[in-house]
Design a protein around this motif. Structure first.
Motif, PDB file in Angstrom:
ATOM      1  N   GLU A 192       0.954  -1.286  -0.123  1.00 51.87           N
ATOM      2  CA  GLU A 192      -0.102  -0.073  -0.143  1.00 51.87           C
ATOM      3  C   GLU A 192       0.958   1.343   0.126  1.00 51.87           C
ATOM      4  N   LYS A 193       0.713   2.138  -1.133  1.00 53.34           N
ATOM      5  CA  LYS A 193       1.331   3.206  -1.159  1.00 53.34           C
ATOM      6  C   LYS A 193       1.502   4.066   0.027  1.00 53.34           C
ATOM      7  N   THR A 194       0.168   4.293   0.578  1.00 56.37           N
ATOM      8  CA  THR A 194       0.021   5.506   1.447  1.00 56.37           C
ATOM      9  C   THR A 194       0.225   4.861   2.881  1.00 56.37           C
ATOM     10  N   ASN A 207       3.197   2.311   3.095  1.00 56.45           N
ATOM     11  CA  ASN A 207       4.206   3.440   2.694  1.00 56.45           C
ATOM     12  C   ASN A 207       5.009   2.939   1.424  1.00 56.45           C
ATOM     13  N   THR A 208       4.501   1.929   0.869  1.00 54.67           N
ATOM     14  CA  THR A 208       5.302   1.161  -0.110  1.00 54.67           C
ATOM     15  C   THR A 208       4.516   1.159  -1.597  1.00 54.67           C
ATOM     16  N   SER A 209       5.233   1.855  -2.670  1.00 55.10           N
ATOM     17  CA  SER A 209       4.497   1.599  -4.015  1.00 55.10           C
ATOM     18  C   SER A 209       5.317   0.870  -4.595  1.00 55.10           C
ATOM     19  N   THR A 212       6.221  -0.108  -8.154  1.00 50.82           N
ATOM     20  CA  THR A 212       7.021   0.748  -9.428  1.00 50.82           C
ATOM     21  C   THR A 212       6.845  -0.059 -10.553  1.00 50.82           C
ATOM     22  N   ALA A 227       9.713  -2.222  -5.471  1.00 55.20           N
ATOM     23  CA  ALA A 227       9.080  -1.449  -4.798  1.00 55.20           C
ATOM     24  C   ALA A 227       9.654  -0.286  -4.359  1.00 55.20           C
ATOM     25  N   SER A 276       7.480   5.132  -0.037  1.00 60.37           N
ATOM     26  CA  SER A 276       6.917   6.253  -0.205  1.00 60.37           C
ATOM     27  C   SER A 276       7.121   7.335   0.930  1.00 60.37           C
ATOM     28  N   GLN A 288      14.820   2.276  -4.661  1.00 60.51           N
ATOM     29  CA  GLN A 288      13.708   1.518  -5.224  1.00 60.51           C
ATOM     30  C   GLN A 288      14.589   0.111  -5.503  1.00 60.51           C
ATOM     31  N   SER A 303      -1.679   4.398 -11.143  1.00 59.92           N
ATOM     32  CA  SER A 303      -0.818   3.565 -10.139  1.00 59.92           C
ATOM     33  C   SER A 303       0.814   4.103 -10.257  1.00 59.92           C
TER      34      SER A 303
END
Ligand code: FAD
Ligand code: NAG
Ligand code: NAG
Ligand code: NAG
Ligand code: NAG
Length: 574
Positions: A71-73, A280-282, A284, A305, A308, A315, A334
């Protein structure tokens, strides 16, 4: 190790896989495979539900899965999130998805299973509601009046038939949709196919306006009442939204919310799934993992990953390779780069609504002059809008028409910690940023450029705005009529949930798509698909080359999917 898993997968392989696809050696190979590694990208309704249901299916069928949710946020829930007025978490309010209904089986079941408390979303809000067209209130209602009085008011203005026919059409449509939860319609590899099978193409292929006309619903009722609903629910006028979303907009009866925030349902789901959660992980990128050797037949994925929260652009490839990857977020936003060939069925970009949601606290009430009224008591607490007499129905900023916004509601009272006095909490849905000028007119008092605080030289005793939070969402698709939908399988072991959004965008429907994908993954693990066997592929050549169990699943049901494009092109002036 003769765990139930191994036995089951061998039996499944022998029973269901055709010998040309899976040799005995491969069945053993599958038996020897380590735990199935599943990545879920996005912890909104869809991703959380996918994790939760995959775990429950895996437990039920005795298969071993290891789920990782990225989850990015910093929070779980995605577009389902709350904010805290004055930073006080006991006054929290929904910024995104705010209501669901009891017929939303997944949401409702989860509410009960997790012992969360339901809340009537209207309990604290003003009982009066009006529909404003930019010039006047075309209809007002006081929900504290008796049902019969309000029914009488509706019938006097719109007649008896229009509301009745709309209601019947809504119930019939929702009933068709609900069949998607059950065999033989669940699970589904093609949403497009199910749309045809359930006869829903007759509602998704038309605008709300066309659908209502076809069912002899009077123009005035459609224009005022139904359109006010499509505007507050989907920021869309009736000519720019398909019939299915129109009917969904008319179904808020028995609306409920979760005390403390709807996101808790998804947070509990993720927790229950036992998934590893990387906040906190996007993600990519997604790429094929190199095949280890000739005898490993599965396609696996490597993902990269990025944190964020860190400022650095670090990365890296995630240390685990995944058998299945679920993309549970609109792909176009995304920022995921898929390596060549990974996404075998291209994911179309679709136009989304850009919606401004503004929540703020104020000691002031609406100025009646803003609405062309004189008595403050005649201004309703909830103001929905429809198009004005001279407005042309379009989308976006112009689509709001003379009213300029989609809705303003007085949600409830909150305590301002500075004054320790009660104030009003408001929420505005608009296609553009709310300006101090607009708020000054709305409340009949000078709102400064900074929104909060007193305007220079202001004589009023209190600051007109004491707490202010503007937010912009890509809230949901502009649901133009269409007859095809992005299907959930986009590659072998690669799934996509957001195709559901152009069909119906709600917490429940996205959760349903998450559940559907979980079931497809389970069926793939078991090497067979229950309830869908009539659609068995007969030696269809896979476009993915060697693919084992995945190949069989992927091939099934193909060929029946109409290849027509969405009807978006019809609307060239978007
Ligand atoms: C203002 C507003 C009001 C609404 N009102 C309602 C309502 O009353 N009732 C209702 O049912 N629905 C409502 N909706 C719609 C509802 O919110 C959505 O349909 C639903 O929440 C979408 O869920 P999802 O899981 O598909 O996507 P999302 O909730 O968007 O979840 C996707 C998640 O993926 C994450 N993500 C994105 N990219 C990456 C990446 N590269 N790596 C890792 N993570 C990533 C995002 O941060 C996000 O958390 C509303 C929506 C809005 C905006
Ligand atoms: C499960 O996945 C996580 C990564 O998210 C990994 O660290 C862990 O080793 C995996 N566990 C098993 C048993 O495969
Ligand atoms: C091939 O790869 C599989 C799966 O990773 C592994 O179990 C097996 O030992 C490998 N075989 C050889 C011959 O290296
Ligand atoms: C995520 O980032 C936010 C803000 O940068 C931080 O407050 C939070 O502690 C982080 N959470 C995790 C689990 O890393
Ligand atoms: C937070 O809000 C609650 C409920 O309105 C109130 O009782 C409490 O005093 C508030 N807390 C603070 C620190 O203002």
């Amino acid at each position: 190790m003769a765990s139930p898993l191994s036995l089951r997968s061998i039996v499944a392989a022998i029973l269901y896989l055709s010998p040309s696809v899976c040799t005995a050696q491969e069945a053993v190979q599958q038996d020897g495979l380590p735990i199935r590694q599943v990545a879920i990208i996005g912890a909104g309704a869809a991703g959380s539900s996918a994790a939760y249901h995959l775990r429950s299916y895996a437990d039920k069928y005795g298969v071993a899965v290891n789920i990782t949710v990225f989850e990015k946020t910093a929070h779980i829930g995605g577009r389902t999130l709350t904010v805290n007025p004055f930073g006080n978490s006991s006054q929290r309010v929904e910024l995104g998805a705010s209501i669901f209904i009891q017929k939303n089986h997944i949401m409702y079941k989860a509410l009960e299973e997790f012992n969360l408390s339901p809340r009537d979303p209207d309990e604290d809000s003003d009982s009066t509601l009006g529909i404003w067209d930019g010039d006047e209130f075309v209809f007002t209602i006081d929900q504290s009046d008796s049902f019969w009085w309000n029914a009488y008011k509706v019938f006097m203005k719109y007649g008896y038939l229009a509301p009745r026919r709309t209601q019947q059409l809504m119930v019939a449509t929702i009933d068709k949709f609900l069949r998607l939860y059950e065999e033989p319609y669940f699970p589904f590899r093609s949403l497009t196919q199910r749309t045809y099978e359930l006869g829903l193409v007759d509602v998704t292929g038309l605008t709300g306006e066309q659908l209502l006309k076809q069912n002899n619903v009077g123009d005035a009722y459609a224009h005022d009442i139904v359109q006010a609903s499509t505007r507050v629910n989907y920021a869309s006028n009736l000519v720019r939204i398909h019939g299915l979303d129109t009917m969904v907009s008319m179904a808020p009866e028995g609306a409920m919310a979760v005390k403390g925030g709807n996101w808790q349902i998804f947070s509990k789901m993720v927790k229950k799934s036992g998934a590893g959660v990387a906040l906190n992980t996007s993600i990519t990128s997604i790429a094929f993992a190199p095949k280890e050797n000739k005898t490993s037949f599965r396609t696996r994925y490597a993902v990269a990953a990025k944190s964020s929260s860190s400022l650095s652009d670090t990365q890296g490839e995630y240390p685990v390779l995944f058998d299945d990857v679920v993309i549970a977020t609109p792909y176009q936003f995304s920022k995921i780069a898929a390596a060549d060939g990974v996404i075998q069925h291209p994911i179309d970009s679709i136009p989304y609504v850009q919606l401004h949601v503004t929540i703020f606290a104020s000691p002031f009430q609406y100025s009646p002059a803003f609405f062309g009224l004189t008595d403050p008591k005649t201004v309703p607490g909830t103001i929905l809008t429809t198009l004005g007499k001279n407005d042309t129905p379009t989308s976006g900023v112009q689509g709001a028409g003379k009213a300029g916004f989609f809705s303003i509601s007085h949600l409830r009272k909150v305590v301002n910690p500075d004054t320790e006095k009660q104030e009003y909490l408001y929420k505005i849905f608009s296609p553009e940023k709310v300006t101090p000028e607009f708020l000054s007119r709305l409340f009949g008092v000078d709102v400064p450029e900074t929104f909060v605080g007193k305007a220079e030289g202001s004589t009023s005793s209190a600051a007109p705005i004491s707490w202010y939070l503007p937010h912009v969402f890509y809230s949901y698709p502009q649901a133009l009529p269409r007859v095809t939908f992005q299907d959930p399988i986009v590659g072998p072991g690669l799934y996509y949930t957001s195709g559901m959004e152009s069909f119906i965008s709600t917490m429940e429907t996205n959760a349903l798509m998450g559940k559907n994908v979980a079931r497809l993954i389970l069926d793939d693990i078991l090497g067979a698909s229950k309830g869908d066997s009539e659609m068995d592929s007969k030696g269809v050549e896979s476009e993915f080359g060697e693919g084992g169990a995945q190949k069989v699943i992927w091939d099934r049901g193909r060929g029946e999917i109409p290849k027509t494009r969405p009807t978006e092109a019809v609307f060239q002036d978007m």
